[in-house]
Write a protein that holds these residues in place. Sequence first.
Motif, PDB file in Angstrom:
ATOM      1  N   PHE A  53       0.842  -1.195   0.000  1.00 61.58           N
ATOM      2  CA  PHE A  53       0.000   0.000   0.000  1.00 61.58           C
ATOM      3  C   PHE A  53       0.877   1.245   0.000  1.00 61.58           C
ATOM      4  O   PHE A  53       2.099   1.170   0.182  1.00 61.58           O
ATOM      5  N   GLY A  54       0.255   2.394  -0.244  1.00 62.53           N
ATOM      6  CA  GLY A  54       1.012   3.639  -0.286  1.00 62.53           C
ATOM      7  C   GLY A  54       0.156   4.840   0.040  1.00 62.53           C
ATOM      8  O   GLY A  54      -1.068   4.809  -0.107  1.00 62.53           O
ATOM      9  N   THR A  55       0.816   5.901   0.507  1.00 58.53           N
ATOM     10  CA  THR A  55       0.173   7.183   0.741  1.00 58.53           C
ATOM     11  C   THR A  55       0.937   8.265   0.000  1.00 58.53           C
ATOM     12  O   THR A  55       2.166   8.238  -0.052  1.00 58.53           O
ATOM     13  N   GLN A  56       0.190   9.209  -0.578  1.00 52.49           N
ATOM     14  CA  GLN A  56       0.828  10.354  -1.209  1.00 52.49           C
ATOM     15  C   GLN A  56       1.346  11.314  -0.146  1.00 52.49           C
ATOM     16  O   GLN A  56       2.296  12.054  -0.379  1.00 52.49           O
ATOM     17  N   TRP A  57       0.742  11.304   1.030  1.00 50.03           N
ATOM     18  CA  TRP A  57       1.142  12.192   2.118  1.00 50.03           C
ATOM     19  C   TRP A  57       2.239  11.555   2.972  1.00 50.03           C
ATOM     20  O   TRP A  57       2.603  10.399   2.779  1.00 50.03           O
ATOM     21  N   HIS A  58       2.762  12.337   3.909  1.00 51.70           N
ATOM     22  CA  HIS A  58       3.955  11.964   4.660  1.00 51.70           C
ATOM     23  C   HIS A  58       3.638  11.720   6.140  1.00 51.70           C
ATOM     24  O   HIS A  58       3.787  12.629   6.967  1.00 51.70           O
ATOM     25  N   PRO A  59       3.243  10.515   6.517  1.00 46.01           N
ATOM     26  CA  PRO A  59       2.944  10.256   7.928  1.00 46.01           C
ATOM     27  C   PRO A  59       4.175  10.358   8.825  1.00 46.01           C
ATOM     28  O   PRO A  59       4.042  10.598  10.030  1.00 46.01           O
ATOM     29  N   GLU A  60       5.365  10.198   8.259  1.00 48.43           N
ATOM     30  CA  GLU A  60       6.583  10.253   9.077  1.00 48.43           C
ATOM     31  C   GLU A  60       6.863  11.651   9.611  1.00 48.43           C
ATOM     32  O   GLU A  60       7.664  11.816  10.542  1.00 48.43           O
ATOM     33  N   ARG A  61       6.208  12.667   9.047  1.00 41.34           N
ATOM     34  CA  ARG A  61       6.411  14.026   9.559  1.00 41.34           C
ATOM     35  C   ARG A  61       5.095  14.726   9.867  1.00 41.34           C
ATOM     36  O   ARG A  61       4.994  15.937   9.854  1.00 41.34           O
ATOM     37  N   MET A  62       4.080  13.911  10.171  1.00 40.00           N
ATOM     38  CA  MET A  62       2.805  14.479  10.600  1.00 40.00           C
ATOM     39  C   MET A  62       2.893  14.823  12.086  1.00 40.00           C
ATOM     40  O   MET A  62       3.168  13.957  12.920  1.00 40.00           O
ATOM     41  N   PRO A  63       2.666  16.070  12.460  1.00 42.44           N
ATOM     42  CA  PRO A  63       2.642  16.421  13.890  1.00 42.44           C
ATOM     43  C   PRO A  63       1.360  15.917  14.538  1.00 42.44           C
ATOM     44  O   PRO A  63       0.438  15.447  13.874  1.00 42.44           O
ATOM     45  N   ASP A  64       1.317  16.005  15.864  1.00 35.24           N
ATOM     46  CA  ASP A  64       0.101  15.591  16.572  1.00 35.24           C
ATOM     47  C   ASP A  64      -1.098  16.439  16.145  1.00 35.24           C
ATOM     48  O   ASP A  64      -2.226  15.964  16.101  1.00 35.24           O
ATOM     49  N   LYS A  65      -0.843  17.698  15.859  1.00 40.62           N
ATOM     50  CA  LYS A  65      -1.887  18.606  15.404  1.00 40.62           C
ATOM     51  C   LYS A  65      -1.335  19.381  14.215  1.00 40.62           C
ATOM     52  O   LYS A  65      -0.145  19.686  14.168  1.00 40.62           O
ATOM     53  N   PRO A  66      -2.157  19.692  13.200  1.00 42.95           N
ATOM     54  CA  PRO A  66      -3.609  19.547  13.138  1.00 42.95           C
ATOM     55  C   PRO A  66      -4.079  18.187  12.646  1.00 42.95           C
ATOM     56  O   PRO A  66      -5.271  17.924  12.603  1.00 42.95           O
ATOM     57  N   GLY A  67      -3.149  17.320  12.257  1.00 40.20           N
ATOM     58  CA  GLY A  67      -3.544  16.048  11.662  1.00 40.20           C
ATOM     59  C   GLY A  67      -3.809  14.963  12.682  1.00 40.20           C
ATOM     60  O   GLY A  67      -3.701  15.169  13.888  1.00 40.20           O
ATOM     61  N   PRO A  68      -4.133  13.777  12.219  1.00 40.54           N
ATOM     62  CA  PRO A  68      -4.414  12.624  13.094  1.00 40.54           C
ATOM     63  C   PRO A  68      -3.115  11.998  13.596  1.00 40.54           C
ATOM     64  O   PRO A  68      -2.012  12.432  13.250  1.00 40.54           O
ATOM     65  N   ASP A  69      -3.233  10.980  14.411  1.00 42.21           N
ATOM     66  CA  ASP A  69      -2.069  10.251  14.904  1.00 42.21           C
ATOM     67  C   ASP A  69      -1.557   9.347  13.798  1.00 42.21           C
ATOM     68  O   ASP A  69      -2.020   8.220  13.626  1.00 42.21           O
ATOM     69  N   ALA A  70      -0.583   9.841  13.037  1.00 44.27           N
ATOM     70  CA  ALA A  70      -0.108   9.105  11.873  1.00 44.27           C
ATOM     71  C   ALA A  70       0.664   7.853  12.247  1.00 44.27           C
ATOM     72  O   ALA A  70       0.879   6.978  11.402  1.00 44.27           O
ATOM     73  N   LEU A  71       1.084   7.749  13.518  1.00 38.67           N
ATOM     74  CA  LEU A  71       1.777   6.527  13.934  1.00 38.67           C
ATOM     75  C   LEU A  71       0.861   5.314  13.821  1.00 38.67           C
ATOM     76  O   LEU A  71       1.341   4.179  13.722  1.00 38.67           O
ATOM     77  N   LEU A  72      -0.455   5.543  13.818  1.00 35.41           N
ATOM     78  CA  LEU A  72      -1.383   4.427  13.609  1.00 35.41           C
ATOM     79  C   LEU A  72      -1.102   3.723  12.287  1.00 35.41           C
ATOM     80  O   LEU A  72      -1.258   2.506  12.176  1.00 35.41           O
ATOM     81  N   LEU A  73      -0.685   4.491  11.289  1.00 35.79           N
ATOM     82  CA  LEU A  73      -0.419   3.904   9.980  1.00 35.79           C
ATOM     83  C   LEU A  73       0.837   3.035  10.024  1.00 35.79           C
ATOM     84  O   LEU A  73       0.883   1.958   9.426  1.00 35.79           O
ATOM     85  N   PHE A  74       1.852   3.499  10.746  1.00 37.74           N
ATOM     86  CA  PHE A  74       3.063   2.687  10.884  1.00 37.74           C
ATOM     87  C   PHE A  74       2.788   1.438  11.724  1.00 37.74           C
ATOM     88  O   PHE A  74       3.338   0.367  11.447  1.00 37.74           O
ATOM     89  N   ARG A  75       1.928   1.572  12.722  1.00 38.06           N
ATOM     90  CA  ARG A  75       1.560   0.384  13.521  1.00 38.06           C
ATOM     91  C   ARG A  75       0.817  -0.623  12.655  1.00 38.06           C
ATOM     92  O   ARG A  75       1.030  -1.839  12.775  1.00 38.06           O
ATOM     93  N   TYR A  76      -0.029  -0.129  11.761  1.00 37.27           N
ATOM     94  CA  TYR A  76      -0.727  -1.027  10.850  1.00 37.27           C
ATOM     95  C   TYR A  76       0.275  -1.756   9.952  1.00 37.27           C
ATOM     96  O   TYR A  76       0.173  -2.973   9.754  1.00 37.27           O
TER      97      TYR A  76
END
Length: 243
Positions: free
Chosen positions: A215-238
């Motif tokens: 799978f892939g994302t166009q966005w960058h969960p590795e540099r998503m802050p806690d705010k304003p976005g969601p908890d992007a670490l959920l994606l790495f845990r998945y």
Amino acid sequence: MKKVAVIGSPDLHKNYQIALEKVGCGAVIFPDASYVKKYPKAFDGLLLPGGGDVLSTFSAYLPFLNIPSDCQAVSSCSSGFFSGLYRKCPDGNIRNIPLSDMLLTLEQLRALDLFYQHKKPVFGICKGMQLINLYFHGTIREVSHPRLHRHPKQDVFHPADNLPGYFLHALFGPHMLVNSCHHQCIDEPGQGIQIMQRASDKTVEAFSHFSDPVFGTQWHPERMPDKPGPDALLLFRYFVSLL
């Protein structure tokens, strides 16, 4: 502890390694695919990071995939070996793809093929997502609304819609904020690729393979802050849960 190979630059892609370590997964960054090809059982999964521009079709890479991985060997080739590697932009301008970017892309495609053939999970981010799409014979184009996706100094946050029935919808709900910093995106999805998420301008923001753990994302969960976005670490845990 599960281990993931990251094919990229140890200087530029350290944040991907840090994100994986935060969710209890070991990660090693390699500048090429030589180690994982020699020791295919050493890693449980592959992460393909963001990076430079890519050619628009997988077929454009085919003449180069059989060249030696050794950069010295590549340098010994004729000076015109990589001539003509460029992409034509909608404004008519021609942008060259640096040799270093091309060589790294070839190594990433080799690693992708290895892990896919071994049925091991692969997670692509931005350029990595685009390479997955190319590998499955999809195509790439310039973004149609650069202001929505591309900012010269920082990520742009914008809403995206998660399609029901896919794991992003289960993790984050029907809507979420994502961060973008790119000027190329998915055009035609590759064979077996299912779209999971779109931006308001219909740009594909995430996809998965219908039968394999890719799978892939166009966005960058590795540099998503806690705010304003969601908890992007959920994606790495998945991703780690698939290993």
